[in-house]
Design a protein around this motif. Structure first.
Motif, mmCIF file in Angstrom:
data_model
loop_
_atom_site.group_PDB
_atom_site.id
_atom_site.type_symbol
_atom_site.label_atom_id
_atom_site.label_comp_id
_atom_site.label_asym_id
_atom_site.label_seq_id
_atom_site.Cartn_x
_atom_site.Cartn_y
_atom_site.Cartn_z
ATOM 1 N N PHE A 48 -3.296 -48.305 23.285
ATOM 2 C CA PHE A 48 -2.557 -49.500 23.699
ATOM 3 C C PHE A 48 -3.504 -50.484 24.396
ATOM 4 O O PHE A 48 -3.578 -51.664 24.042
ATOM 5 C CB PHE A 48 -1.425 -49.081 24.640
ATOM 6 N N ALA A 49 -4.279 -49.980 25.367
ATOM 7 C CA ALA A 49 -5.151 -50.861 26.162
ATOM 8 C C ALA A 49 -6.254 -51.478 25.312
ATOM 9 O O ALA A 49 -6.610 -52.645 25.495
ATOM 10 C CB ALA A 49 -5.751 -50.080 27.326
ATOM 11 N N ALA A 50 -6.793 -50.689 24.364
ATOM 12 C CA ALA A 50 -7.895 -51.184 23.529
ATOM 13 C C ALA A 50 -7.467 -52.400 22.706
ATOM 14 O O ALA A 50 -8.293 -53.236 22.338
ATOM 15 C CB ALA A 50 -8.405 -50.074 22.612
ATOM 16 N N ALA A 51 -6.160 -52.514 22.437
ATOM 17 C CA ALA A 51 -5.649 -53.642 21.642
ATOM 18 C C ALA A 51 -5.743 -54.963 22.407
ATOM 19 O O ALA A 51 -5.629 -56.033 21.817
ATOM 20 C CB ALA A 51 -4.200 -53.372 21.241
ATOM 21 N N PHE A 52 -5.956 -54.884 23.729
ATOM 22 C CA PHE A 52 -5.932 -56.112 24.548
ATOM 23 C C PHE A 52 -7.288 -56.438 25.180
ATOM 24 O O PHE A 52 -7.365 -57.201 26.129
ATOM 25 C CB PHE A 52 -4.870 -55.994 25.643
ATOM 26 N N THR A 53 -8.361 -55.827 24.679
ATOM 27 C CA THR A 53 -9.684 -56.155 25.228
ATOM 28 C C THR A 53 -10.727 -56.264 24.118
ATOM 29 O O THR A 53 -10.641 -55.557 23.116
ATOM 30 C CB THR A 53 -10.148 -55.092 26.255
ATOM 31 N N ASP A 54 -11.700 -57.165 24.320
ATOM 32 C CA ASP A 54 -12.833 -57.287 23.386
ATOM 33 C C ASP A 54 -14.066 -56.596 23.948
ATOM 34 O O ASP A 54 -15.152 -56.697 23.367
ATOM 35 C CB ASP A 54 -13.164 -58.775 23.145
ATOM 36 N N ALA A 55 -13.927 -55.951 25.079
ATOM 37 C CA ALA A 55 -15.079 -55.284 25.707
ATOM 38 C C ALA A 55 -15.614 -54.186 24.788
ATOM 39 O O ALA A 55 -14.884 -53.640 23.960
ATOM 40 C CB ALA A 55 -14.652 -54.679 27.044
ATOM 41 N N LYS A 56 -16.899 -53.863 24.944
ATOM 42 C CA LYS A 56 -17.480 -52.752 24.183
ATOM 43 C C LYS A 56 -17.059 -51.446 24.848
ATOM 44 O O LYS A 56 -17.233 -51.277 26.057
ATOM 45 C CB LYS A 56 -19.007 -52.864 24.165
ATOM 46 N N ILE A 57 -16.536 -50.533 24.018
ATOM 47 C CA ILE A 57 -16.052 -49.255 24.559
ATOM 48 C C ILE A 57 -17.020 -48.136 24.194
ATOM 49 O O ILE A 57 -17.420 -47.999 23.036
ATOM 50 C CB ILE A 57 -14.641 -48.947 24.007
#
Length: 445
Positions: free
Chosen positions: A95-104
């Motif tokens: 869910f959270a990854a859908a709202f960030t462009d940061a590199k994970i």
């Protein structure tokens, strides 16, 4: 507007609800148990609608997207009903990854996740990158996505979180190792559990990186079967690699982009498993173009994680080690392997389908007495009774430490490395570790 329902009101549940609210989505949180007072207050303060002590099915099943906390068993009745209705079911990291462009940078594995995640975070932070730490560790990833503006996230990811991902695509993923764990949640099927771990890489593309352990049989086997598009980079303690990480002549070496090497004796972490963790972290750092000087400095200064092979003050010549985080046999294997003194081993708790043959040889060689700690110690006693003369059964931390202290002589070690989950006698592994530390240091200032 999308209707979001969050199941579970702990750290990840509140974080997901907070993020949904900050995105202007309609959100409802439901927890079948009681919500801790601090999370309840946060939900109220942020105007998030919630319930506790029940699941209102009609409300839950009218959602467009359901976010499930990793602690909710996949075999729970409400999960079956959600799946029957084909409602999208995701973990907080999806869910959270859908709202960030940061590199994970996402790390999974049966053992060493927390240490390696913390180590990579330490390296990135020391290199002055704008980085957050989350997943199974620290503050909820979703909460950080809602309230911080990080360029990088280093996430510890469990198989339970990976079970519920659809599009999760980290820039770098790491699979440290595989050993049978949580099999009670995977139909007692090791391969099914291993495949859940591999979900960390299944959406990655050829501009992403997957770091894996070449010495791990199950990883090798599944890599041959799976069609992963990602760039794969291996590390090994057994063979020299032209690309990736390996050890040679007492040094760790990484060949990627350029070369990095460092004496093993200069690493702050000890034990073979930590050499592997340091190699994996070094590869990730090279991918991110962190300087050799930065990597070396960080690997020398890193402090081990609490409850993971944590040394307590020596008492009367006896070493005490808190490895409460060792909740499976493989983790205890690493702990026993690193022991250099005659060891009194405190073991036991909630068994997750453990097979103790993996540690049998180490126990014969390194352990002078076994102190079982649990409500039901019979399985451990039955397995070791013909192999070790001194086996004691205890049912509280106070009793376990007392017995261990009475057995320990000058030059011995007492190791809490339980092999099992903690829920029979403790709130969690932290509570177990803290009680161990408290009892060890009692009457000793």
């Amino acid at each position: 507007m999308k209707k979001i329902v969050v199941l579970g009101g702990g750290e990840s549940g509140f974080g997901a609800a907070f993020l949904a609210k900050s995105q202007g989505l309609e959100v409802f949180l439901s927890d079948k148990g009681e919500i801790l007072e601090n999370y309840k207050q946060l939900l109220i303060d942020n105007g998030i609608e919630f319930e506790e002590g029940k699941h209102s099915e009609e409300k839950i099943l009218s959602a467009d997207w359901i976010i499930k906390s990793p602690g909710i068993p996949k075999k729970a009745e409400i999960i079956a009903k959600i799946k029957a209705k084909n409602i999208r079911l995701s973990s907080e990291i999806e869910f959270a990854a859908a709202f960030t462009d940061a590199k994970i940078i996402a790390i999974t594995g049966s053992n060493g996740k927390t240490t390696t995640t913390s180590l990579i975070y330490h390296i990135l932070k020391d290199a002055k990158l704008n980085v957050g730490l989350g997943g199974n560790i620290g503050t909820s990833f979703a909460k950080q996505v809602a309230s911080e503006k990080f360029d990088y996230y280093v996430l510890e990811v469990s198989s339970f979180q990976l079970d519920d991902v659809q599009n999760f695509r980290p820039y770098i993923s790491l699979l440290l190792n595989l050993s049978p764990d949580h099999l009670d949640q995977y139909n007692y099927n090791y391969e099914e559990y291993a495949l859940a771990k591999f979900k960390i890489a299944e959406n990655q593309e050829n501009d992403n990186y997957f770091i894996y352990n070449k010495d791990d049989e199950m990883s090798q086997k599944l890599l041959e079967q799976l069609d992963l598009k990602v760039n794969k980079i291996a590390f090994s303690l057994k063979e020299k690699l032209s690309e990736g990480g390996f050890i040679e002549n007492g040094t760790i070496n990484v060949n990627f982009k350029d070369t990095f090497s460092m004496k093993i004796e200069d690493l702050s972490l000890v034990g073979n498993h930590n050499i592997a963790n340091s190699l994996a972290a070094s590869i990730a750092s090279k991918i991110l173009n962190i300087s050799n000087e930065n990597i070396r400095n960080s690997l020398m200064t890193f402090q081990a994680v609490e409850h993971r092979l944590e040394n307590l003050p020596e008492i009367n010549g006896v070493t005490f080690i808190n490895d409460s985080k060792a909740t499976n046999v493989n983790a205890a294997y690493y702990a026993l392997e690193s022991m250099t003194k005659p060891t009194i081993w405190i073991v036991g708790g909630t068994d997750k389908g453990n097979d103790y043959t993996e540690v049998e040889d180490l126990v014969k060689r390194k352990v002078k007495a076994i102190v079982c700690l649990g409500i039901d110690n019979q399985k451990i006693i039955d397995f070791f009774k013909d192999k070790k003369e001194l086996i004691y059964s205890t049912s509280s931390m106070e009793e376990a430490v007392k017995v261990s202290k009475s057995l320990a002589k000058f030059g011995d070690a007492v190791l809490l490395s339980p092999c099992c989950a903690s829920f029979d006698l403790f709130k969690n592994y932290e509570d177990r570790g803290n009680q161990f530390k408290q009892q060890v240091l009692k009457n000793h200032n």
